[in-house]
Design an enzyme around this catalytic site. Structure first.
Site, PDB file in Angstrom:
ATOM      1  N   HIS A 139       1.172   3.997  -4.603  1.00  0.00           N
ATOM      2  CA  HIS A 139       1.585   4.957  -5.638  1.00  0.00           C
ATOM      3  C   HIS A 139       0.482   5.276  -6.658  1.00  0.00           C
ATOM      4  O   HIS A 139       0.720   5.319  -7.872  1.00  0.00           O
ATOM      5  CB  HIS A 139       2.814   4.448  -6.384  1.00  0.00           C
ATOM      6  CG  HIS A 139       4.089   4.462  -5.565  1.00  0.00           C
ATOM      7  ND1 HIS A 139       4.268   5.246  -4.464  1.00  0.00           N
ATOM      8  CD2 HIS A 139       5.268   3.773  -5.720  1.00  0.00           C
ATOM      9  CE1 HIS A 139       5.483   5.067  -3.973  1.00  0.00           C
ATOM     10  NE2 HIS A 139       6.109   4.163  -4.700  1.00  0.00           N
ATOM     11  N   HIS A 210       9.774   9.879  -8.646  1.00  0.00           N
ATOM     12  CA  HIS A 210      10.357   8.609  -8.209  1.00  0.00           C
ATOM     13  C   HIS A 210      11.626   8.255  -8.984  1.00  0.00           C
ATOM     14  O   HIS A 210      11.790   7.107  -9.424  1.00  0.00           O
ATOM     15  CB  HIS A 210       9.319   7.495  -8.333  1.00  0.00           C
ATOM     16  CG  HIS A 210       9.511   6.383  -7.354  1.00  0.00           C
ATOM     17  ND1 HIS A 210      10.727   5.768  -7.157  1.00  0.00           N
ATOM     18  CD2 HIS A 210       8.655   5.788  -6.503  1.00  0.00           C
ATOM     19  CE1 HIS A 210      10.588   4.833  -6.236  1.00  0.00           C
ATOM     20  NE2 HIS A 210       9.336   4.823  -5.814  1.00  0.00           N
ATOM     21  N   GLU A 350      12.440  10.629  -2.193  1.00  0.00           N
ATOM     22  CA  GLU A 350      11.177  11.180  -2.689  1.00  0.00           C
ATOM     23  C   GLU A 350      10.635  12.195  -1.692  1.00  0.00           C
ATOM     24  O   GLU A 350      10.209  11.818  -0.602  1.00  0.00           O
ATOM     25  CB  GLU A 350      10.158  10.046  -2.857  1.00  0.00           C
ATOM     26  CG  GLU A 350      10.658   8.845  -3.618  1.00  0.00           C
ATOM     27  CD  GLU A 350       9.869   7.590  -3.240  1.00  0.00           C
ATOM     28  OE1 GLU A 350       8.661   7.666  -2.995  1.00  0.00           O
ATOM     29  OE2 GLU A 350      10.485   6.519  -3.169  1.00  0.00           O
TER      30      GLU A 350
HETATM   31  C1  BGC Z   1       8.047   2.523  -1.913  1.00  0.00           C
HETATM   32  C2  BGC Z   1       8.400   1.069  -1.992  1.00  0.00           C
HETATM   33  C3  BGC Z   1       7.960   0.604  -3.325  1.00  0.00           C
HETATM   34  C4  BGC Z   1       8.763   1.354  -4.338  1.00  0.00           C
HETATM   35  C5  BGC Z   1       8.493   0.985  -5.729  1.00  0.00           C
HETATM   36  C6  BGC Z   1       8.876   3.223  -2.937  1.00  0.00           C
HETATM   37  O1  BGC Z   1       8.602   4.569  -2.924  1.00  0.00           O
HETATM   38  O2  BGC Z   1       8.277   3.044  -0.647  1.00  0.00           O
HETATM   39  O3  BGC Z   1       7.832   0.350  -0.942  1.00  0.00           O
HETATM   40  O4  BGC Z   1       8.099  -0.765  -3.470  1.00  0.00           O
HETATM   41  O5  BGC Z   1       8.553   2.716  -4.189  1.00  0.00           O
HETATM   42  O6  BGC Z   1       9.486   1.504  -6.546  1.00  0.00           O
END
Ligand code: BGC
Length: 386
Positions: A139, A210, A350
């Site tokens: 991320h 998110h 997402e």
């Molecule tokens: C990911 C997860 C991650 C999470 C964190 C998701 O988008 O796919 O693996 O731990 O975000 O919030």
């Protein structure tokens, strides 16, 4: 009892009425601005001012902070007109800063998801990104877009546009990237998120929001009964490090199949049997959308919460949607409704591009070059199913 100032008397009555009606984020005349106060978000971080912005249109209202361009609150009615805040968030900027869950409601960038060993190849050069999840880059790194203070470009009652300049070498990525994200509420109970970006050097870019949702209201328990449909025949399977390794795993006859409406919890009983659920610790996968036309806005996913009747449709121009069943929360953070943020009590959908792989044959490229324009739109549409 005698009140010398009638305004104070009115305020006391209003406070009592609102206080009584707030149950699990539900409030008969709820509004993001009743739950949250802008003052609790006003702080200077690294020389930039953080604030909270309220939008309202039709039956919906929301609150966004420019810290991470985050959705803090999103209030929508149920079948009886009862409002609930369906996005998990915190009540103050200090709570965001101390939380263990760092992505709540935020814009993720430069690249959503995991990059193996943090290694990227762009136009014949190799770059090393920060490793913030074991041997992976996740991320956008620890100072990704979710942790930056964005500038406000424009704001009115129904819309907020935020911008951020991500400088060359930030978290190891090449190029200066200008990003703009606009949130707009329309009178049809739709929240539109528009993403735009340009760069002065080739860089991977894959933006998403998110938000974690619970359509019964933040803090109201398990998401297992939410009914989910995802318009996808394939997922991107993952390895032990949760890195996507292909784009052609057929969902048919597996617990990952959401082509027909299914309760999220129904096939989680196969968690120890299905290898993909086991590796992810639940659902944490890219679904490849069944598209007729590239870039055309299409219905990607629908979620219905049967007890409230709240329905959310996700429409997007993106090729994929990542479904995450909140497998890692441990109840350590307390959300704005005063309830712990627990395991599988919220979910994320997402919208995004394919994952990044240094093996360029695996997935379509997510490299943005100086001659390209990144422009894409996702809509979260709310309605009621009787
Ligand atoms: C990911 C997860 C991650 C999470 C964190 C998701 O988008 O796919 O693996 O731990 O975000 O919030």
């Amino acid at each position: 009892m005698k009140y010398s100032n009638p305004n104070i008397f009115l305020l006391v009555i209003l406070f009592l009425v609102n206080g009584i009606h707030i149950v699990n984020g539900q409030n008969s005349k709820n509004d993001a601005s009743i739950i949250l106060k802008a003052e609790d978000f006003q702080k200077n971080i690294n020389g930039k001012n953080v604030n909270l912005y309220f939008l309202k249109n039709g039956n919906m209202s929301m609150a966004i902070t420019n810290y991470g361009a985050r959705i803090v609150s999103l209030c929508v009615p149920d079948r009886y007109g009862q409002m609930a805040d369906v996005v998990v968030g915190f009540k103050s900027i200090d709570d965001y800063l101390k939380a263990t869950g760092v992505y709540h409601g935020a814009i993720i960038g430069r690249v959503a998801g995991r990059i193996k060993n943090g290694k990227i190849n762009v136009n014949d050069s190799t770059y090393s990104l920060q490793l913030n999840a074991g041997n992976s880059h996740l991320h956008g790194g620890s100072s990704g877009f979710h942790n930056q203070v964005w500038n406000v470009k424009s704001n009115n009652d129904t819309s907020l546009a935020l911008e951020y300049l991500s400088k060359d070498d930030e978290m190891g990525y090449p190029g200066n990237v200008n990003v703009e994200v606009a949130y707009t509420l329309n009178s049809k109970n739709e929240l539109t998120i528009e993403y735009k970006a340009t760069t002065d050097k080739g860089t991977p870019l894959n933006l998403t929001n998110h938000a974690f949702f619970n359509l019964a209201g933040e803090g109201s328990g398990s998401i297992n009964n939410h009914l989910l449909t995802i318009n996808a025949n394939y997922i991107c399977p993952i390895d032990e490090a949760k890195i996507a390794i292909a784009k052609n795993y057929k969902v048919k006859s597996t617990p990952l199949d959401f082509r027909k409406e299914k309760a999220i919890g129904k096939d989680l009983i196969f968690e120890d049997v299905n290898q993909q659920l086991k590796l992810a610790g639940g659902y944490d996968h890219h679904y490849v959308l069944k598209r007729n036309k590239k870039n055309k806005i299409m219905l990607a996913a629908t979620v219905v919460e049967p007890s409230s009747g709240r329905k959310m449709e996700v429409l997007t121009q993106e090729p994929c949607i990542h479904f995450f069943s909140a497998n890692f929360f441990k109840g350590t953070d307390i959300g704005k409704m005063g309830k712990p943020i627990n395991y599988r009590e919220s979910f994320a959908l997402e919208t995004q591009r394919y994952p990044y792989s240094s093996d360029s044959k695996l997935f379509p490229s997510i490299i943005l070059n100086p001659t390209d324009k990144y422009e894409t739109k996702t809509i979260f549409r709310f309605s009621i199913e009787e």
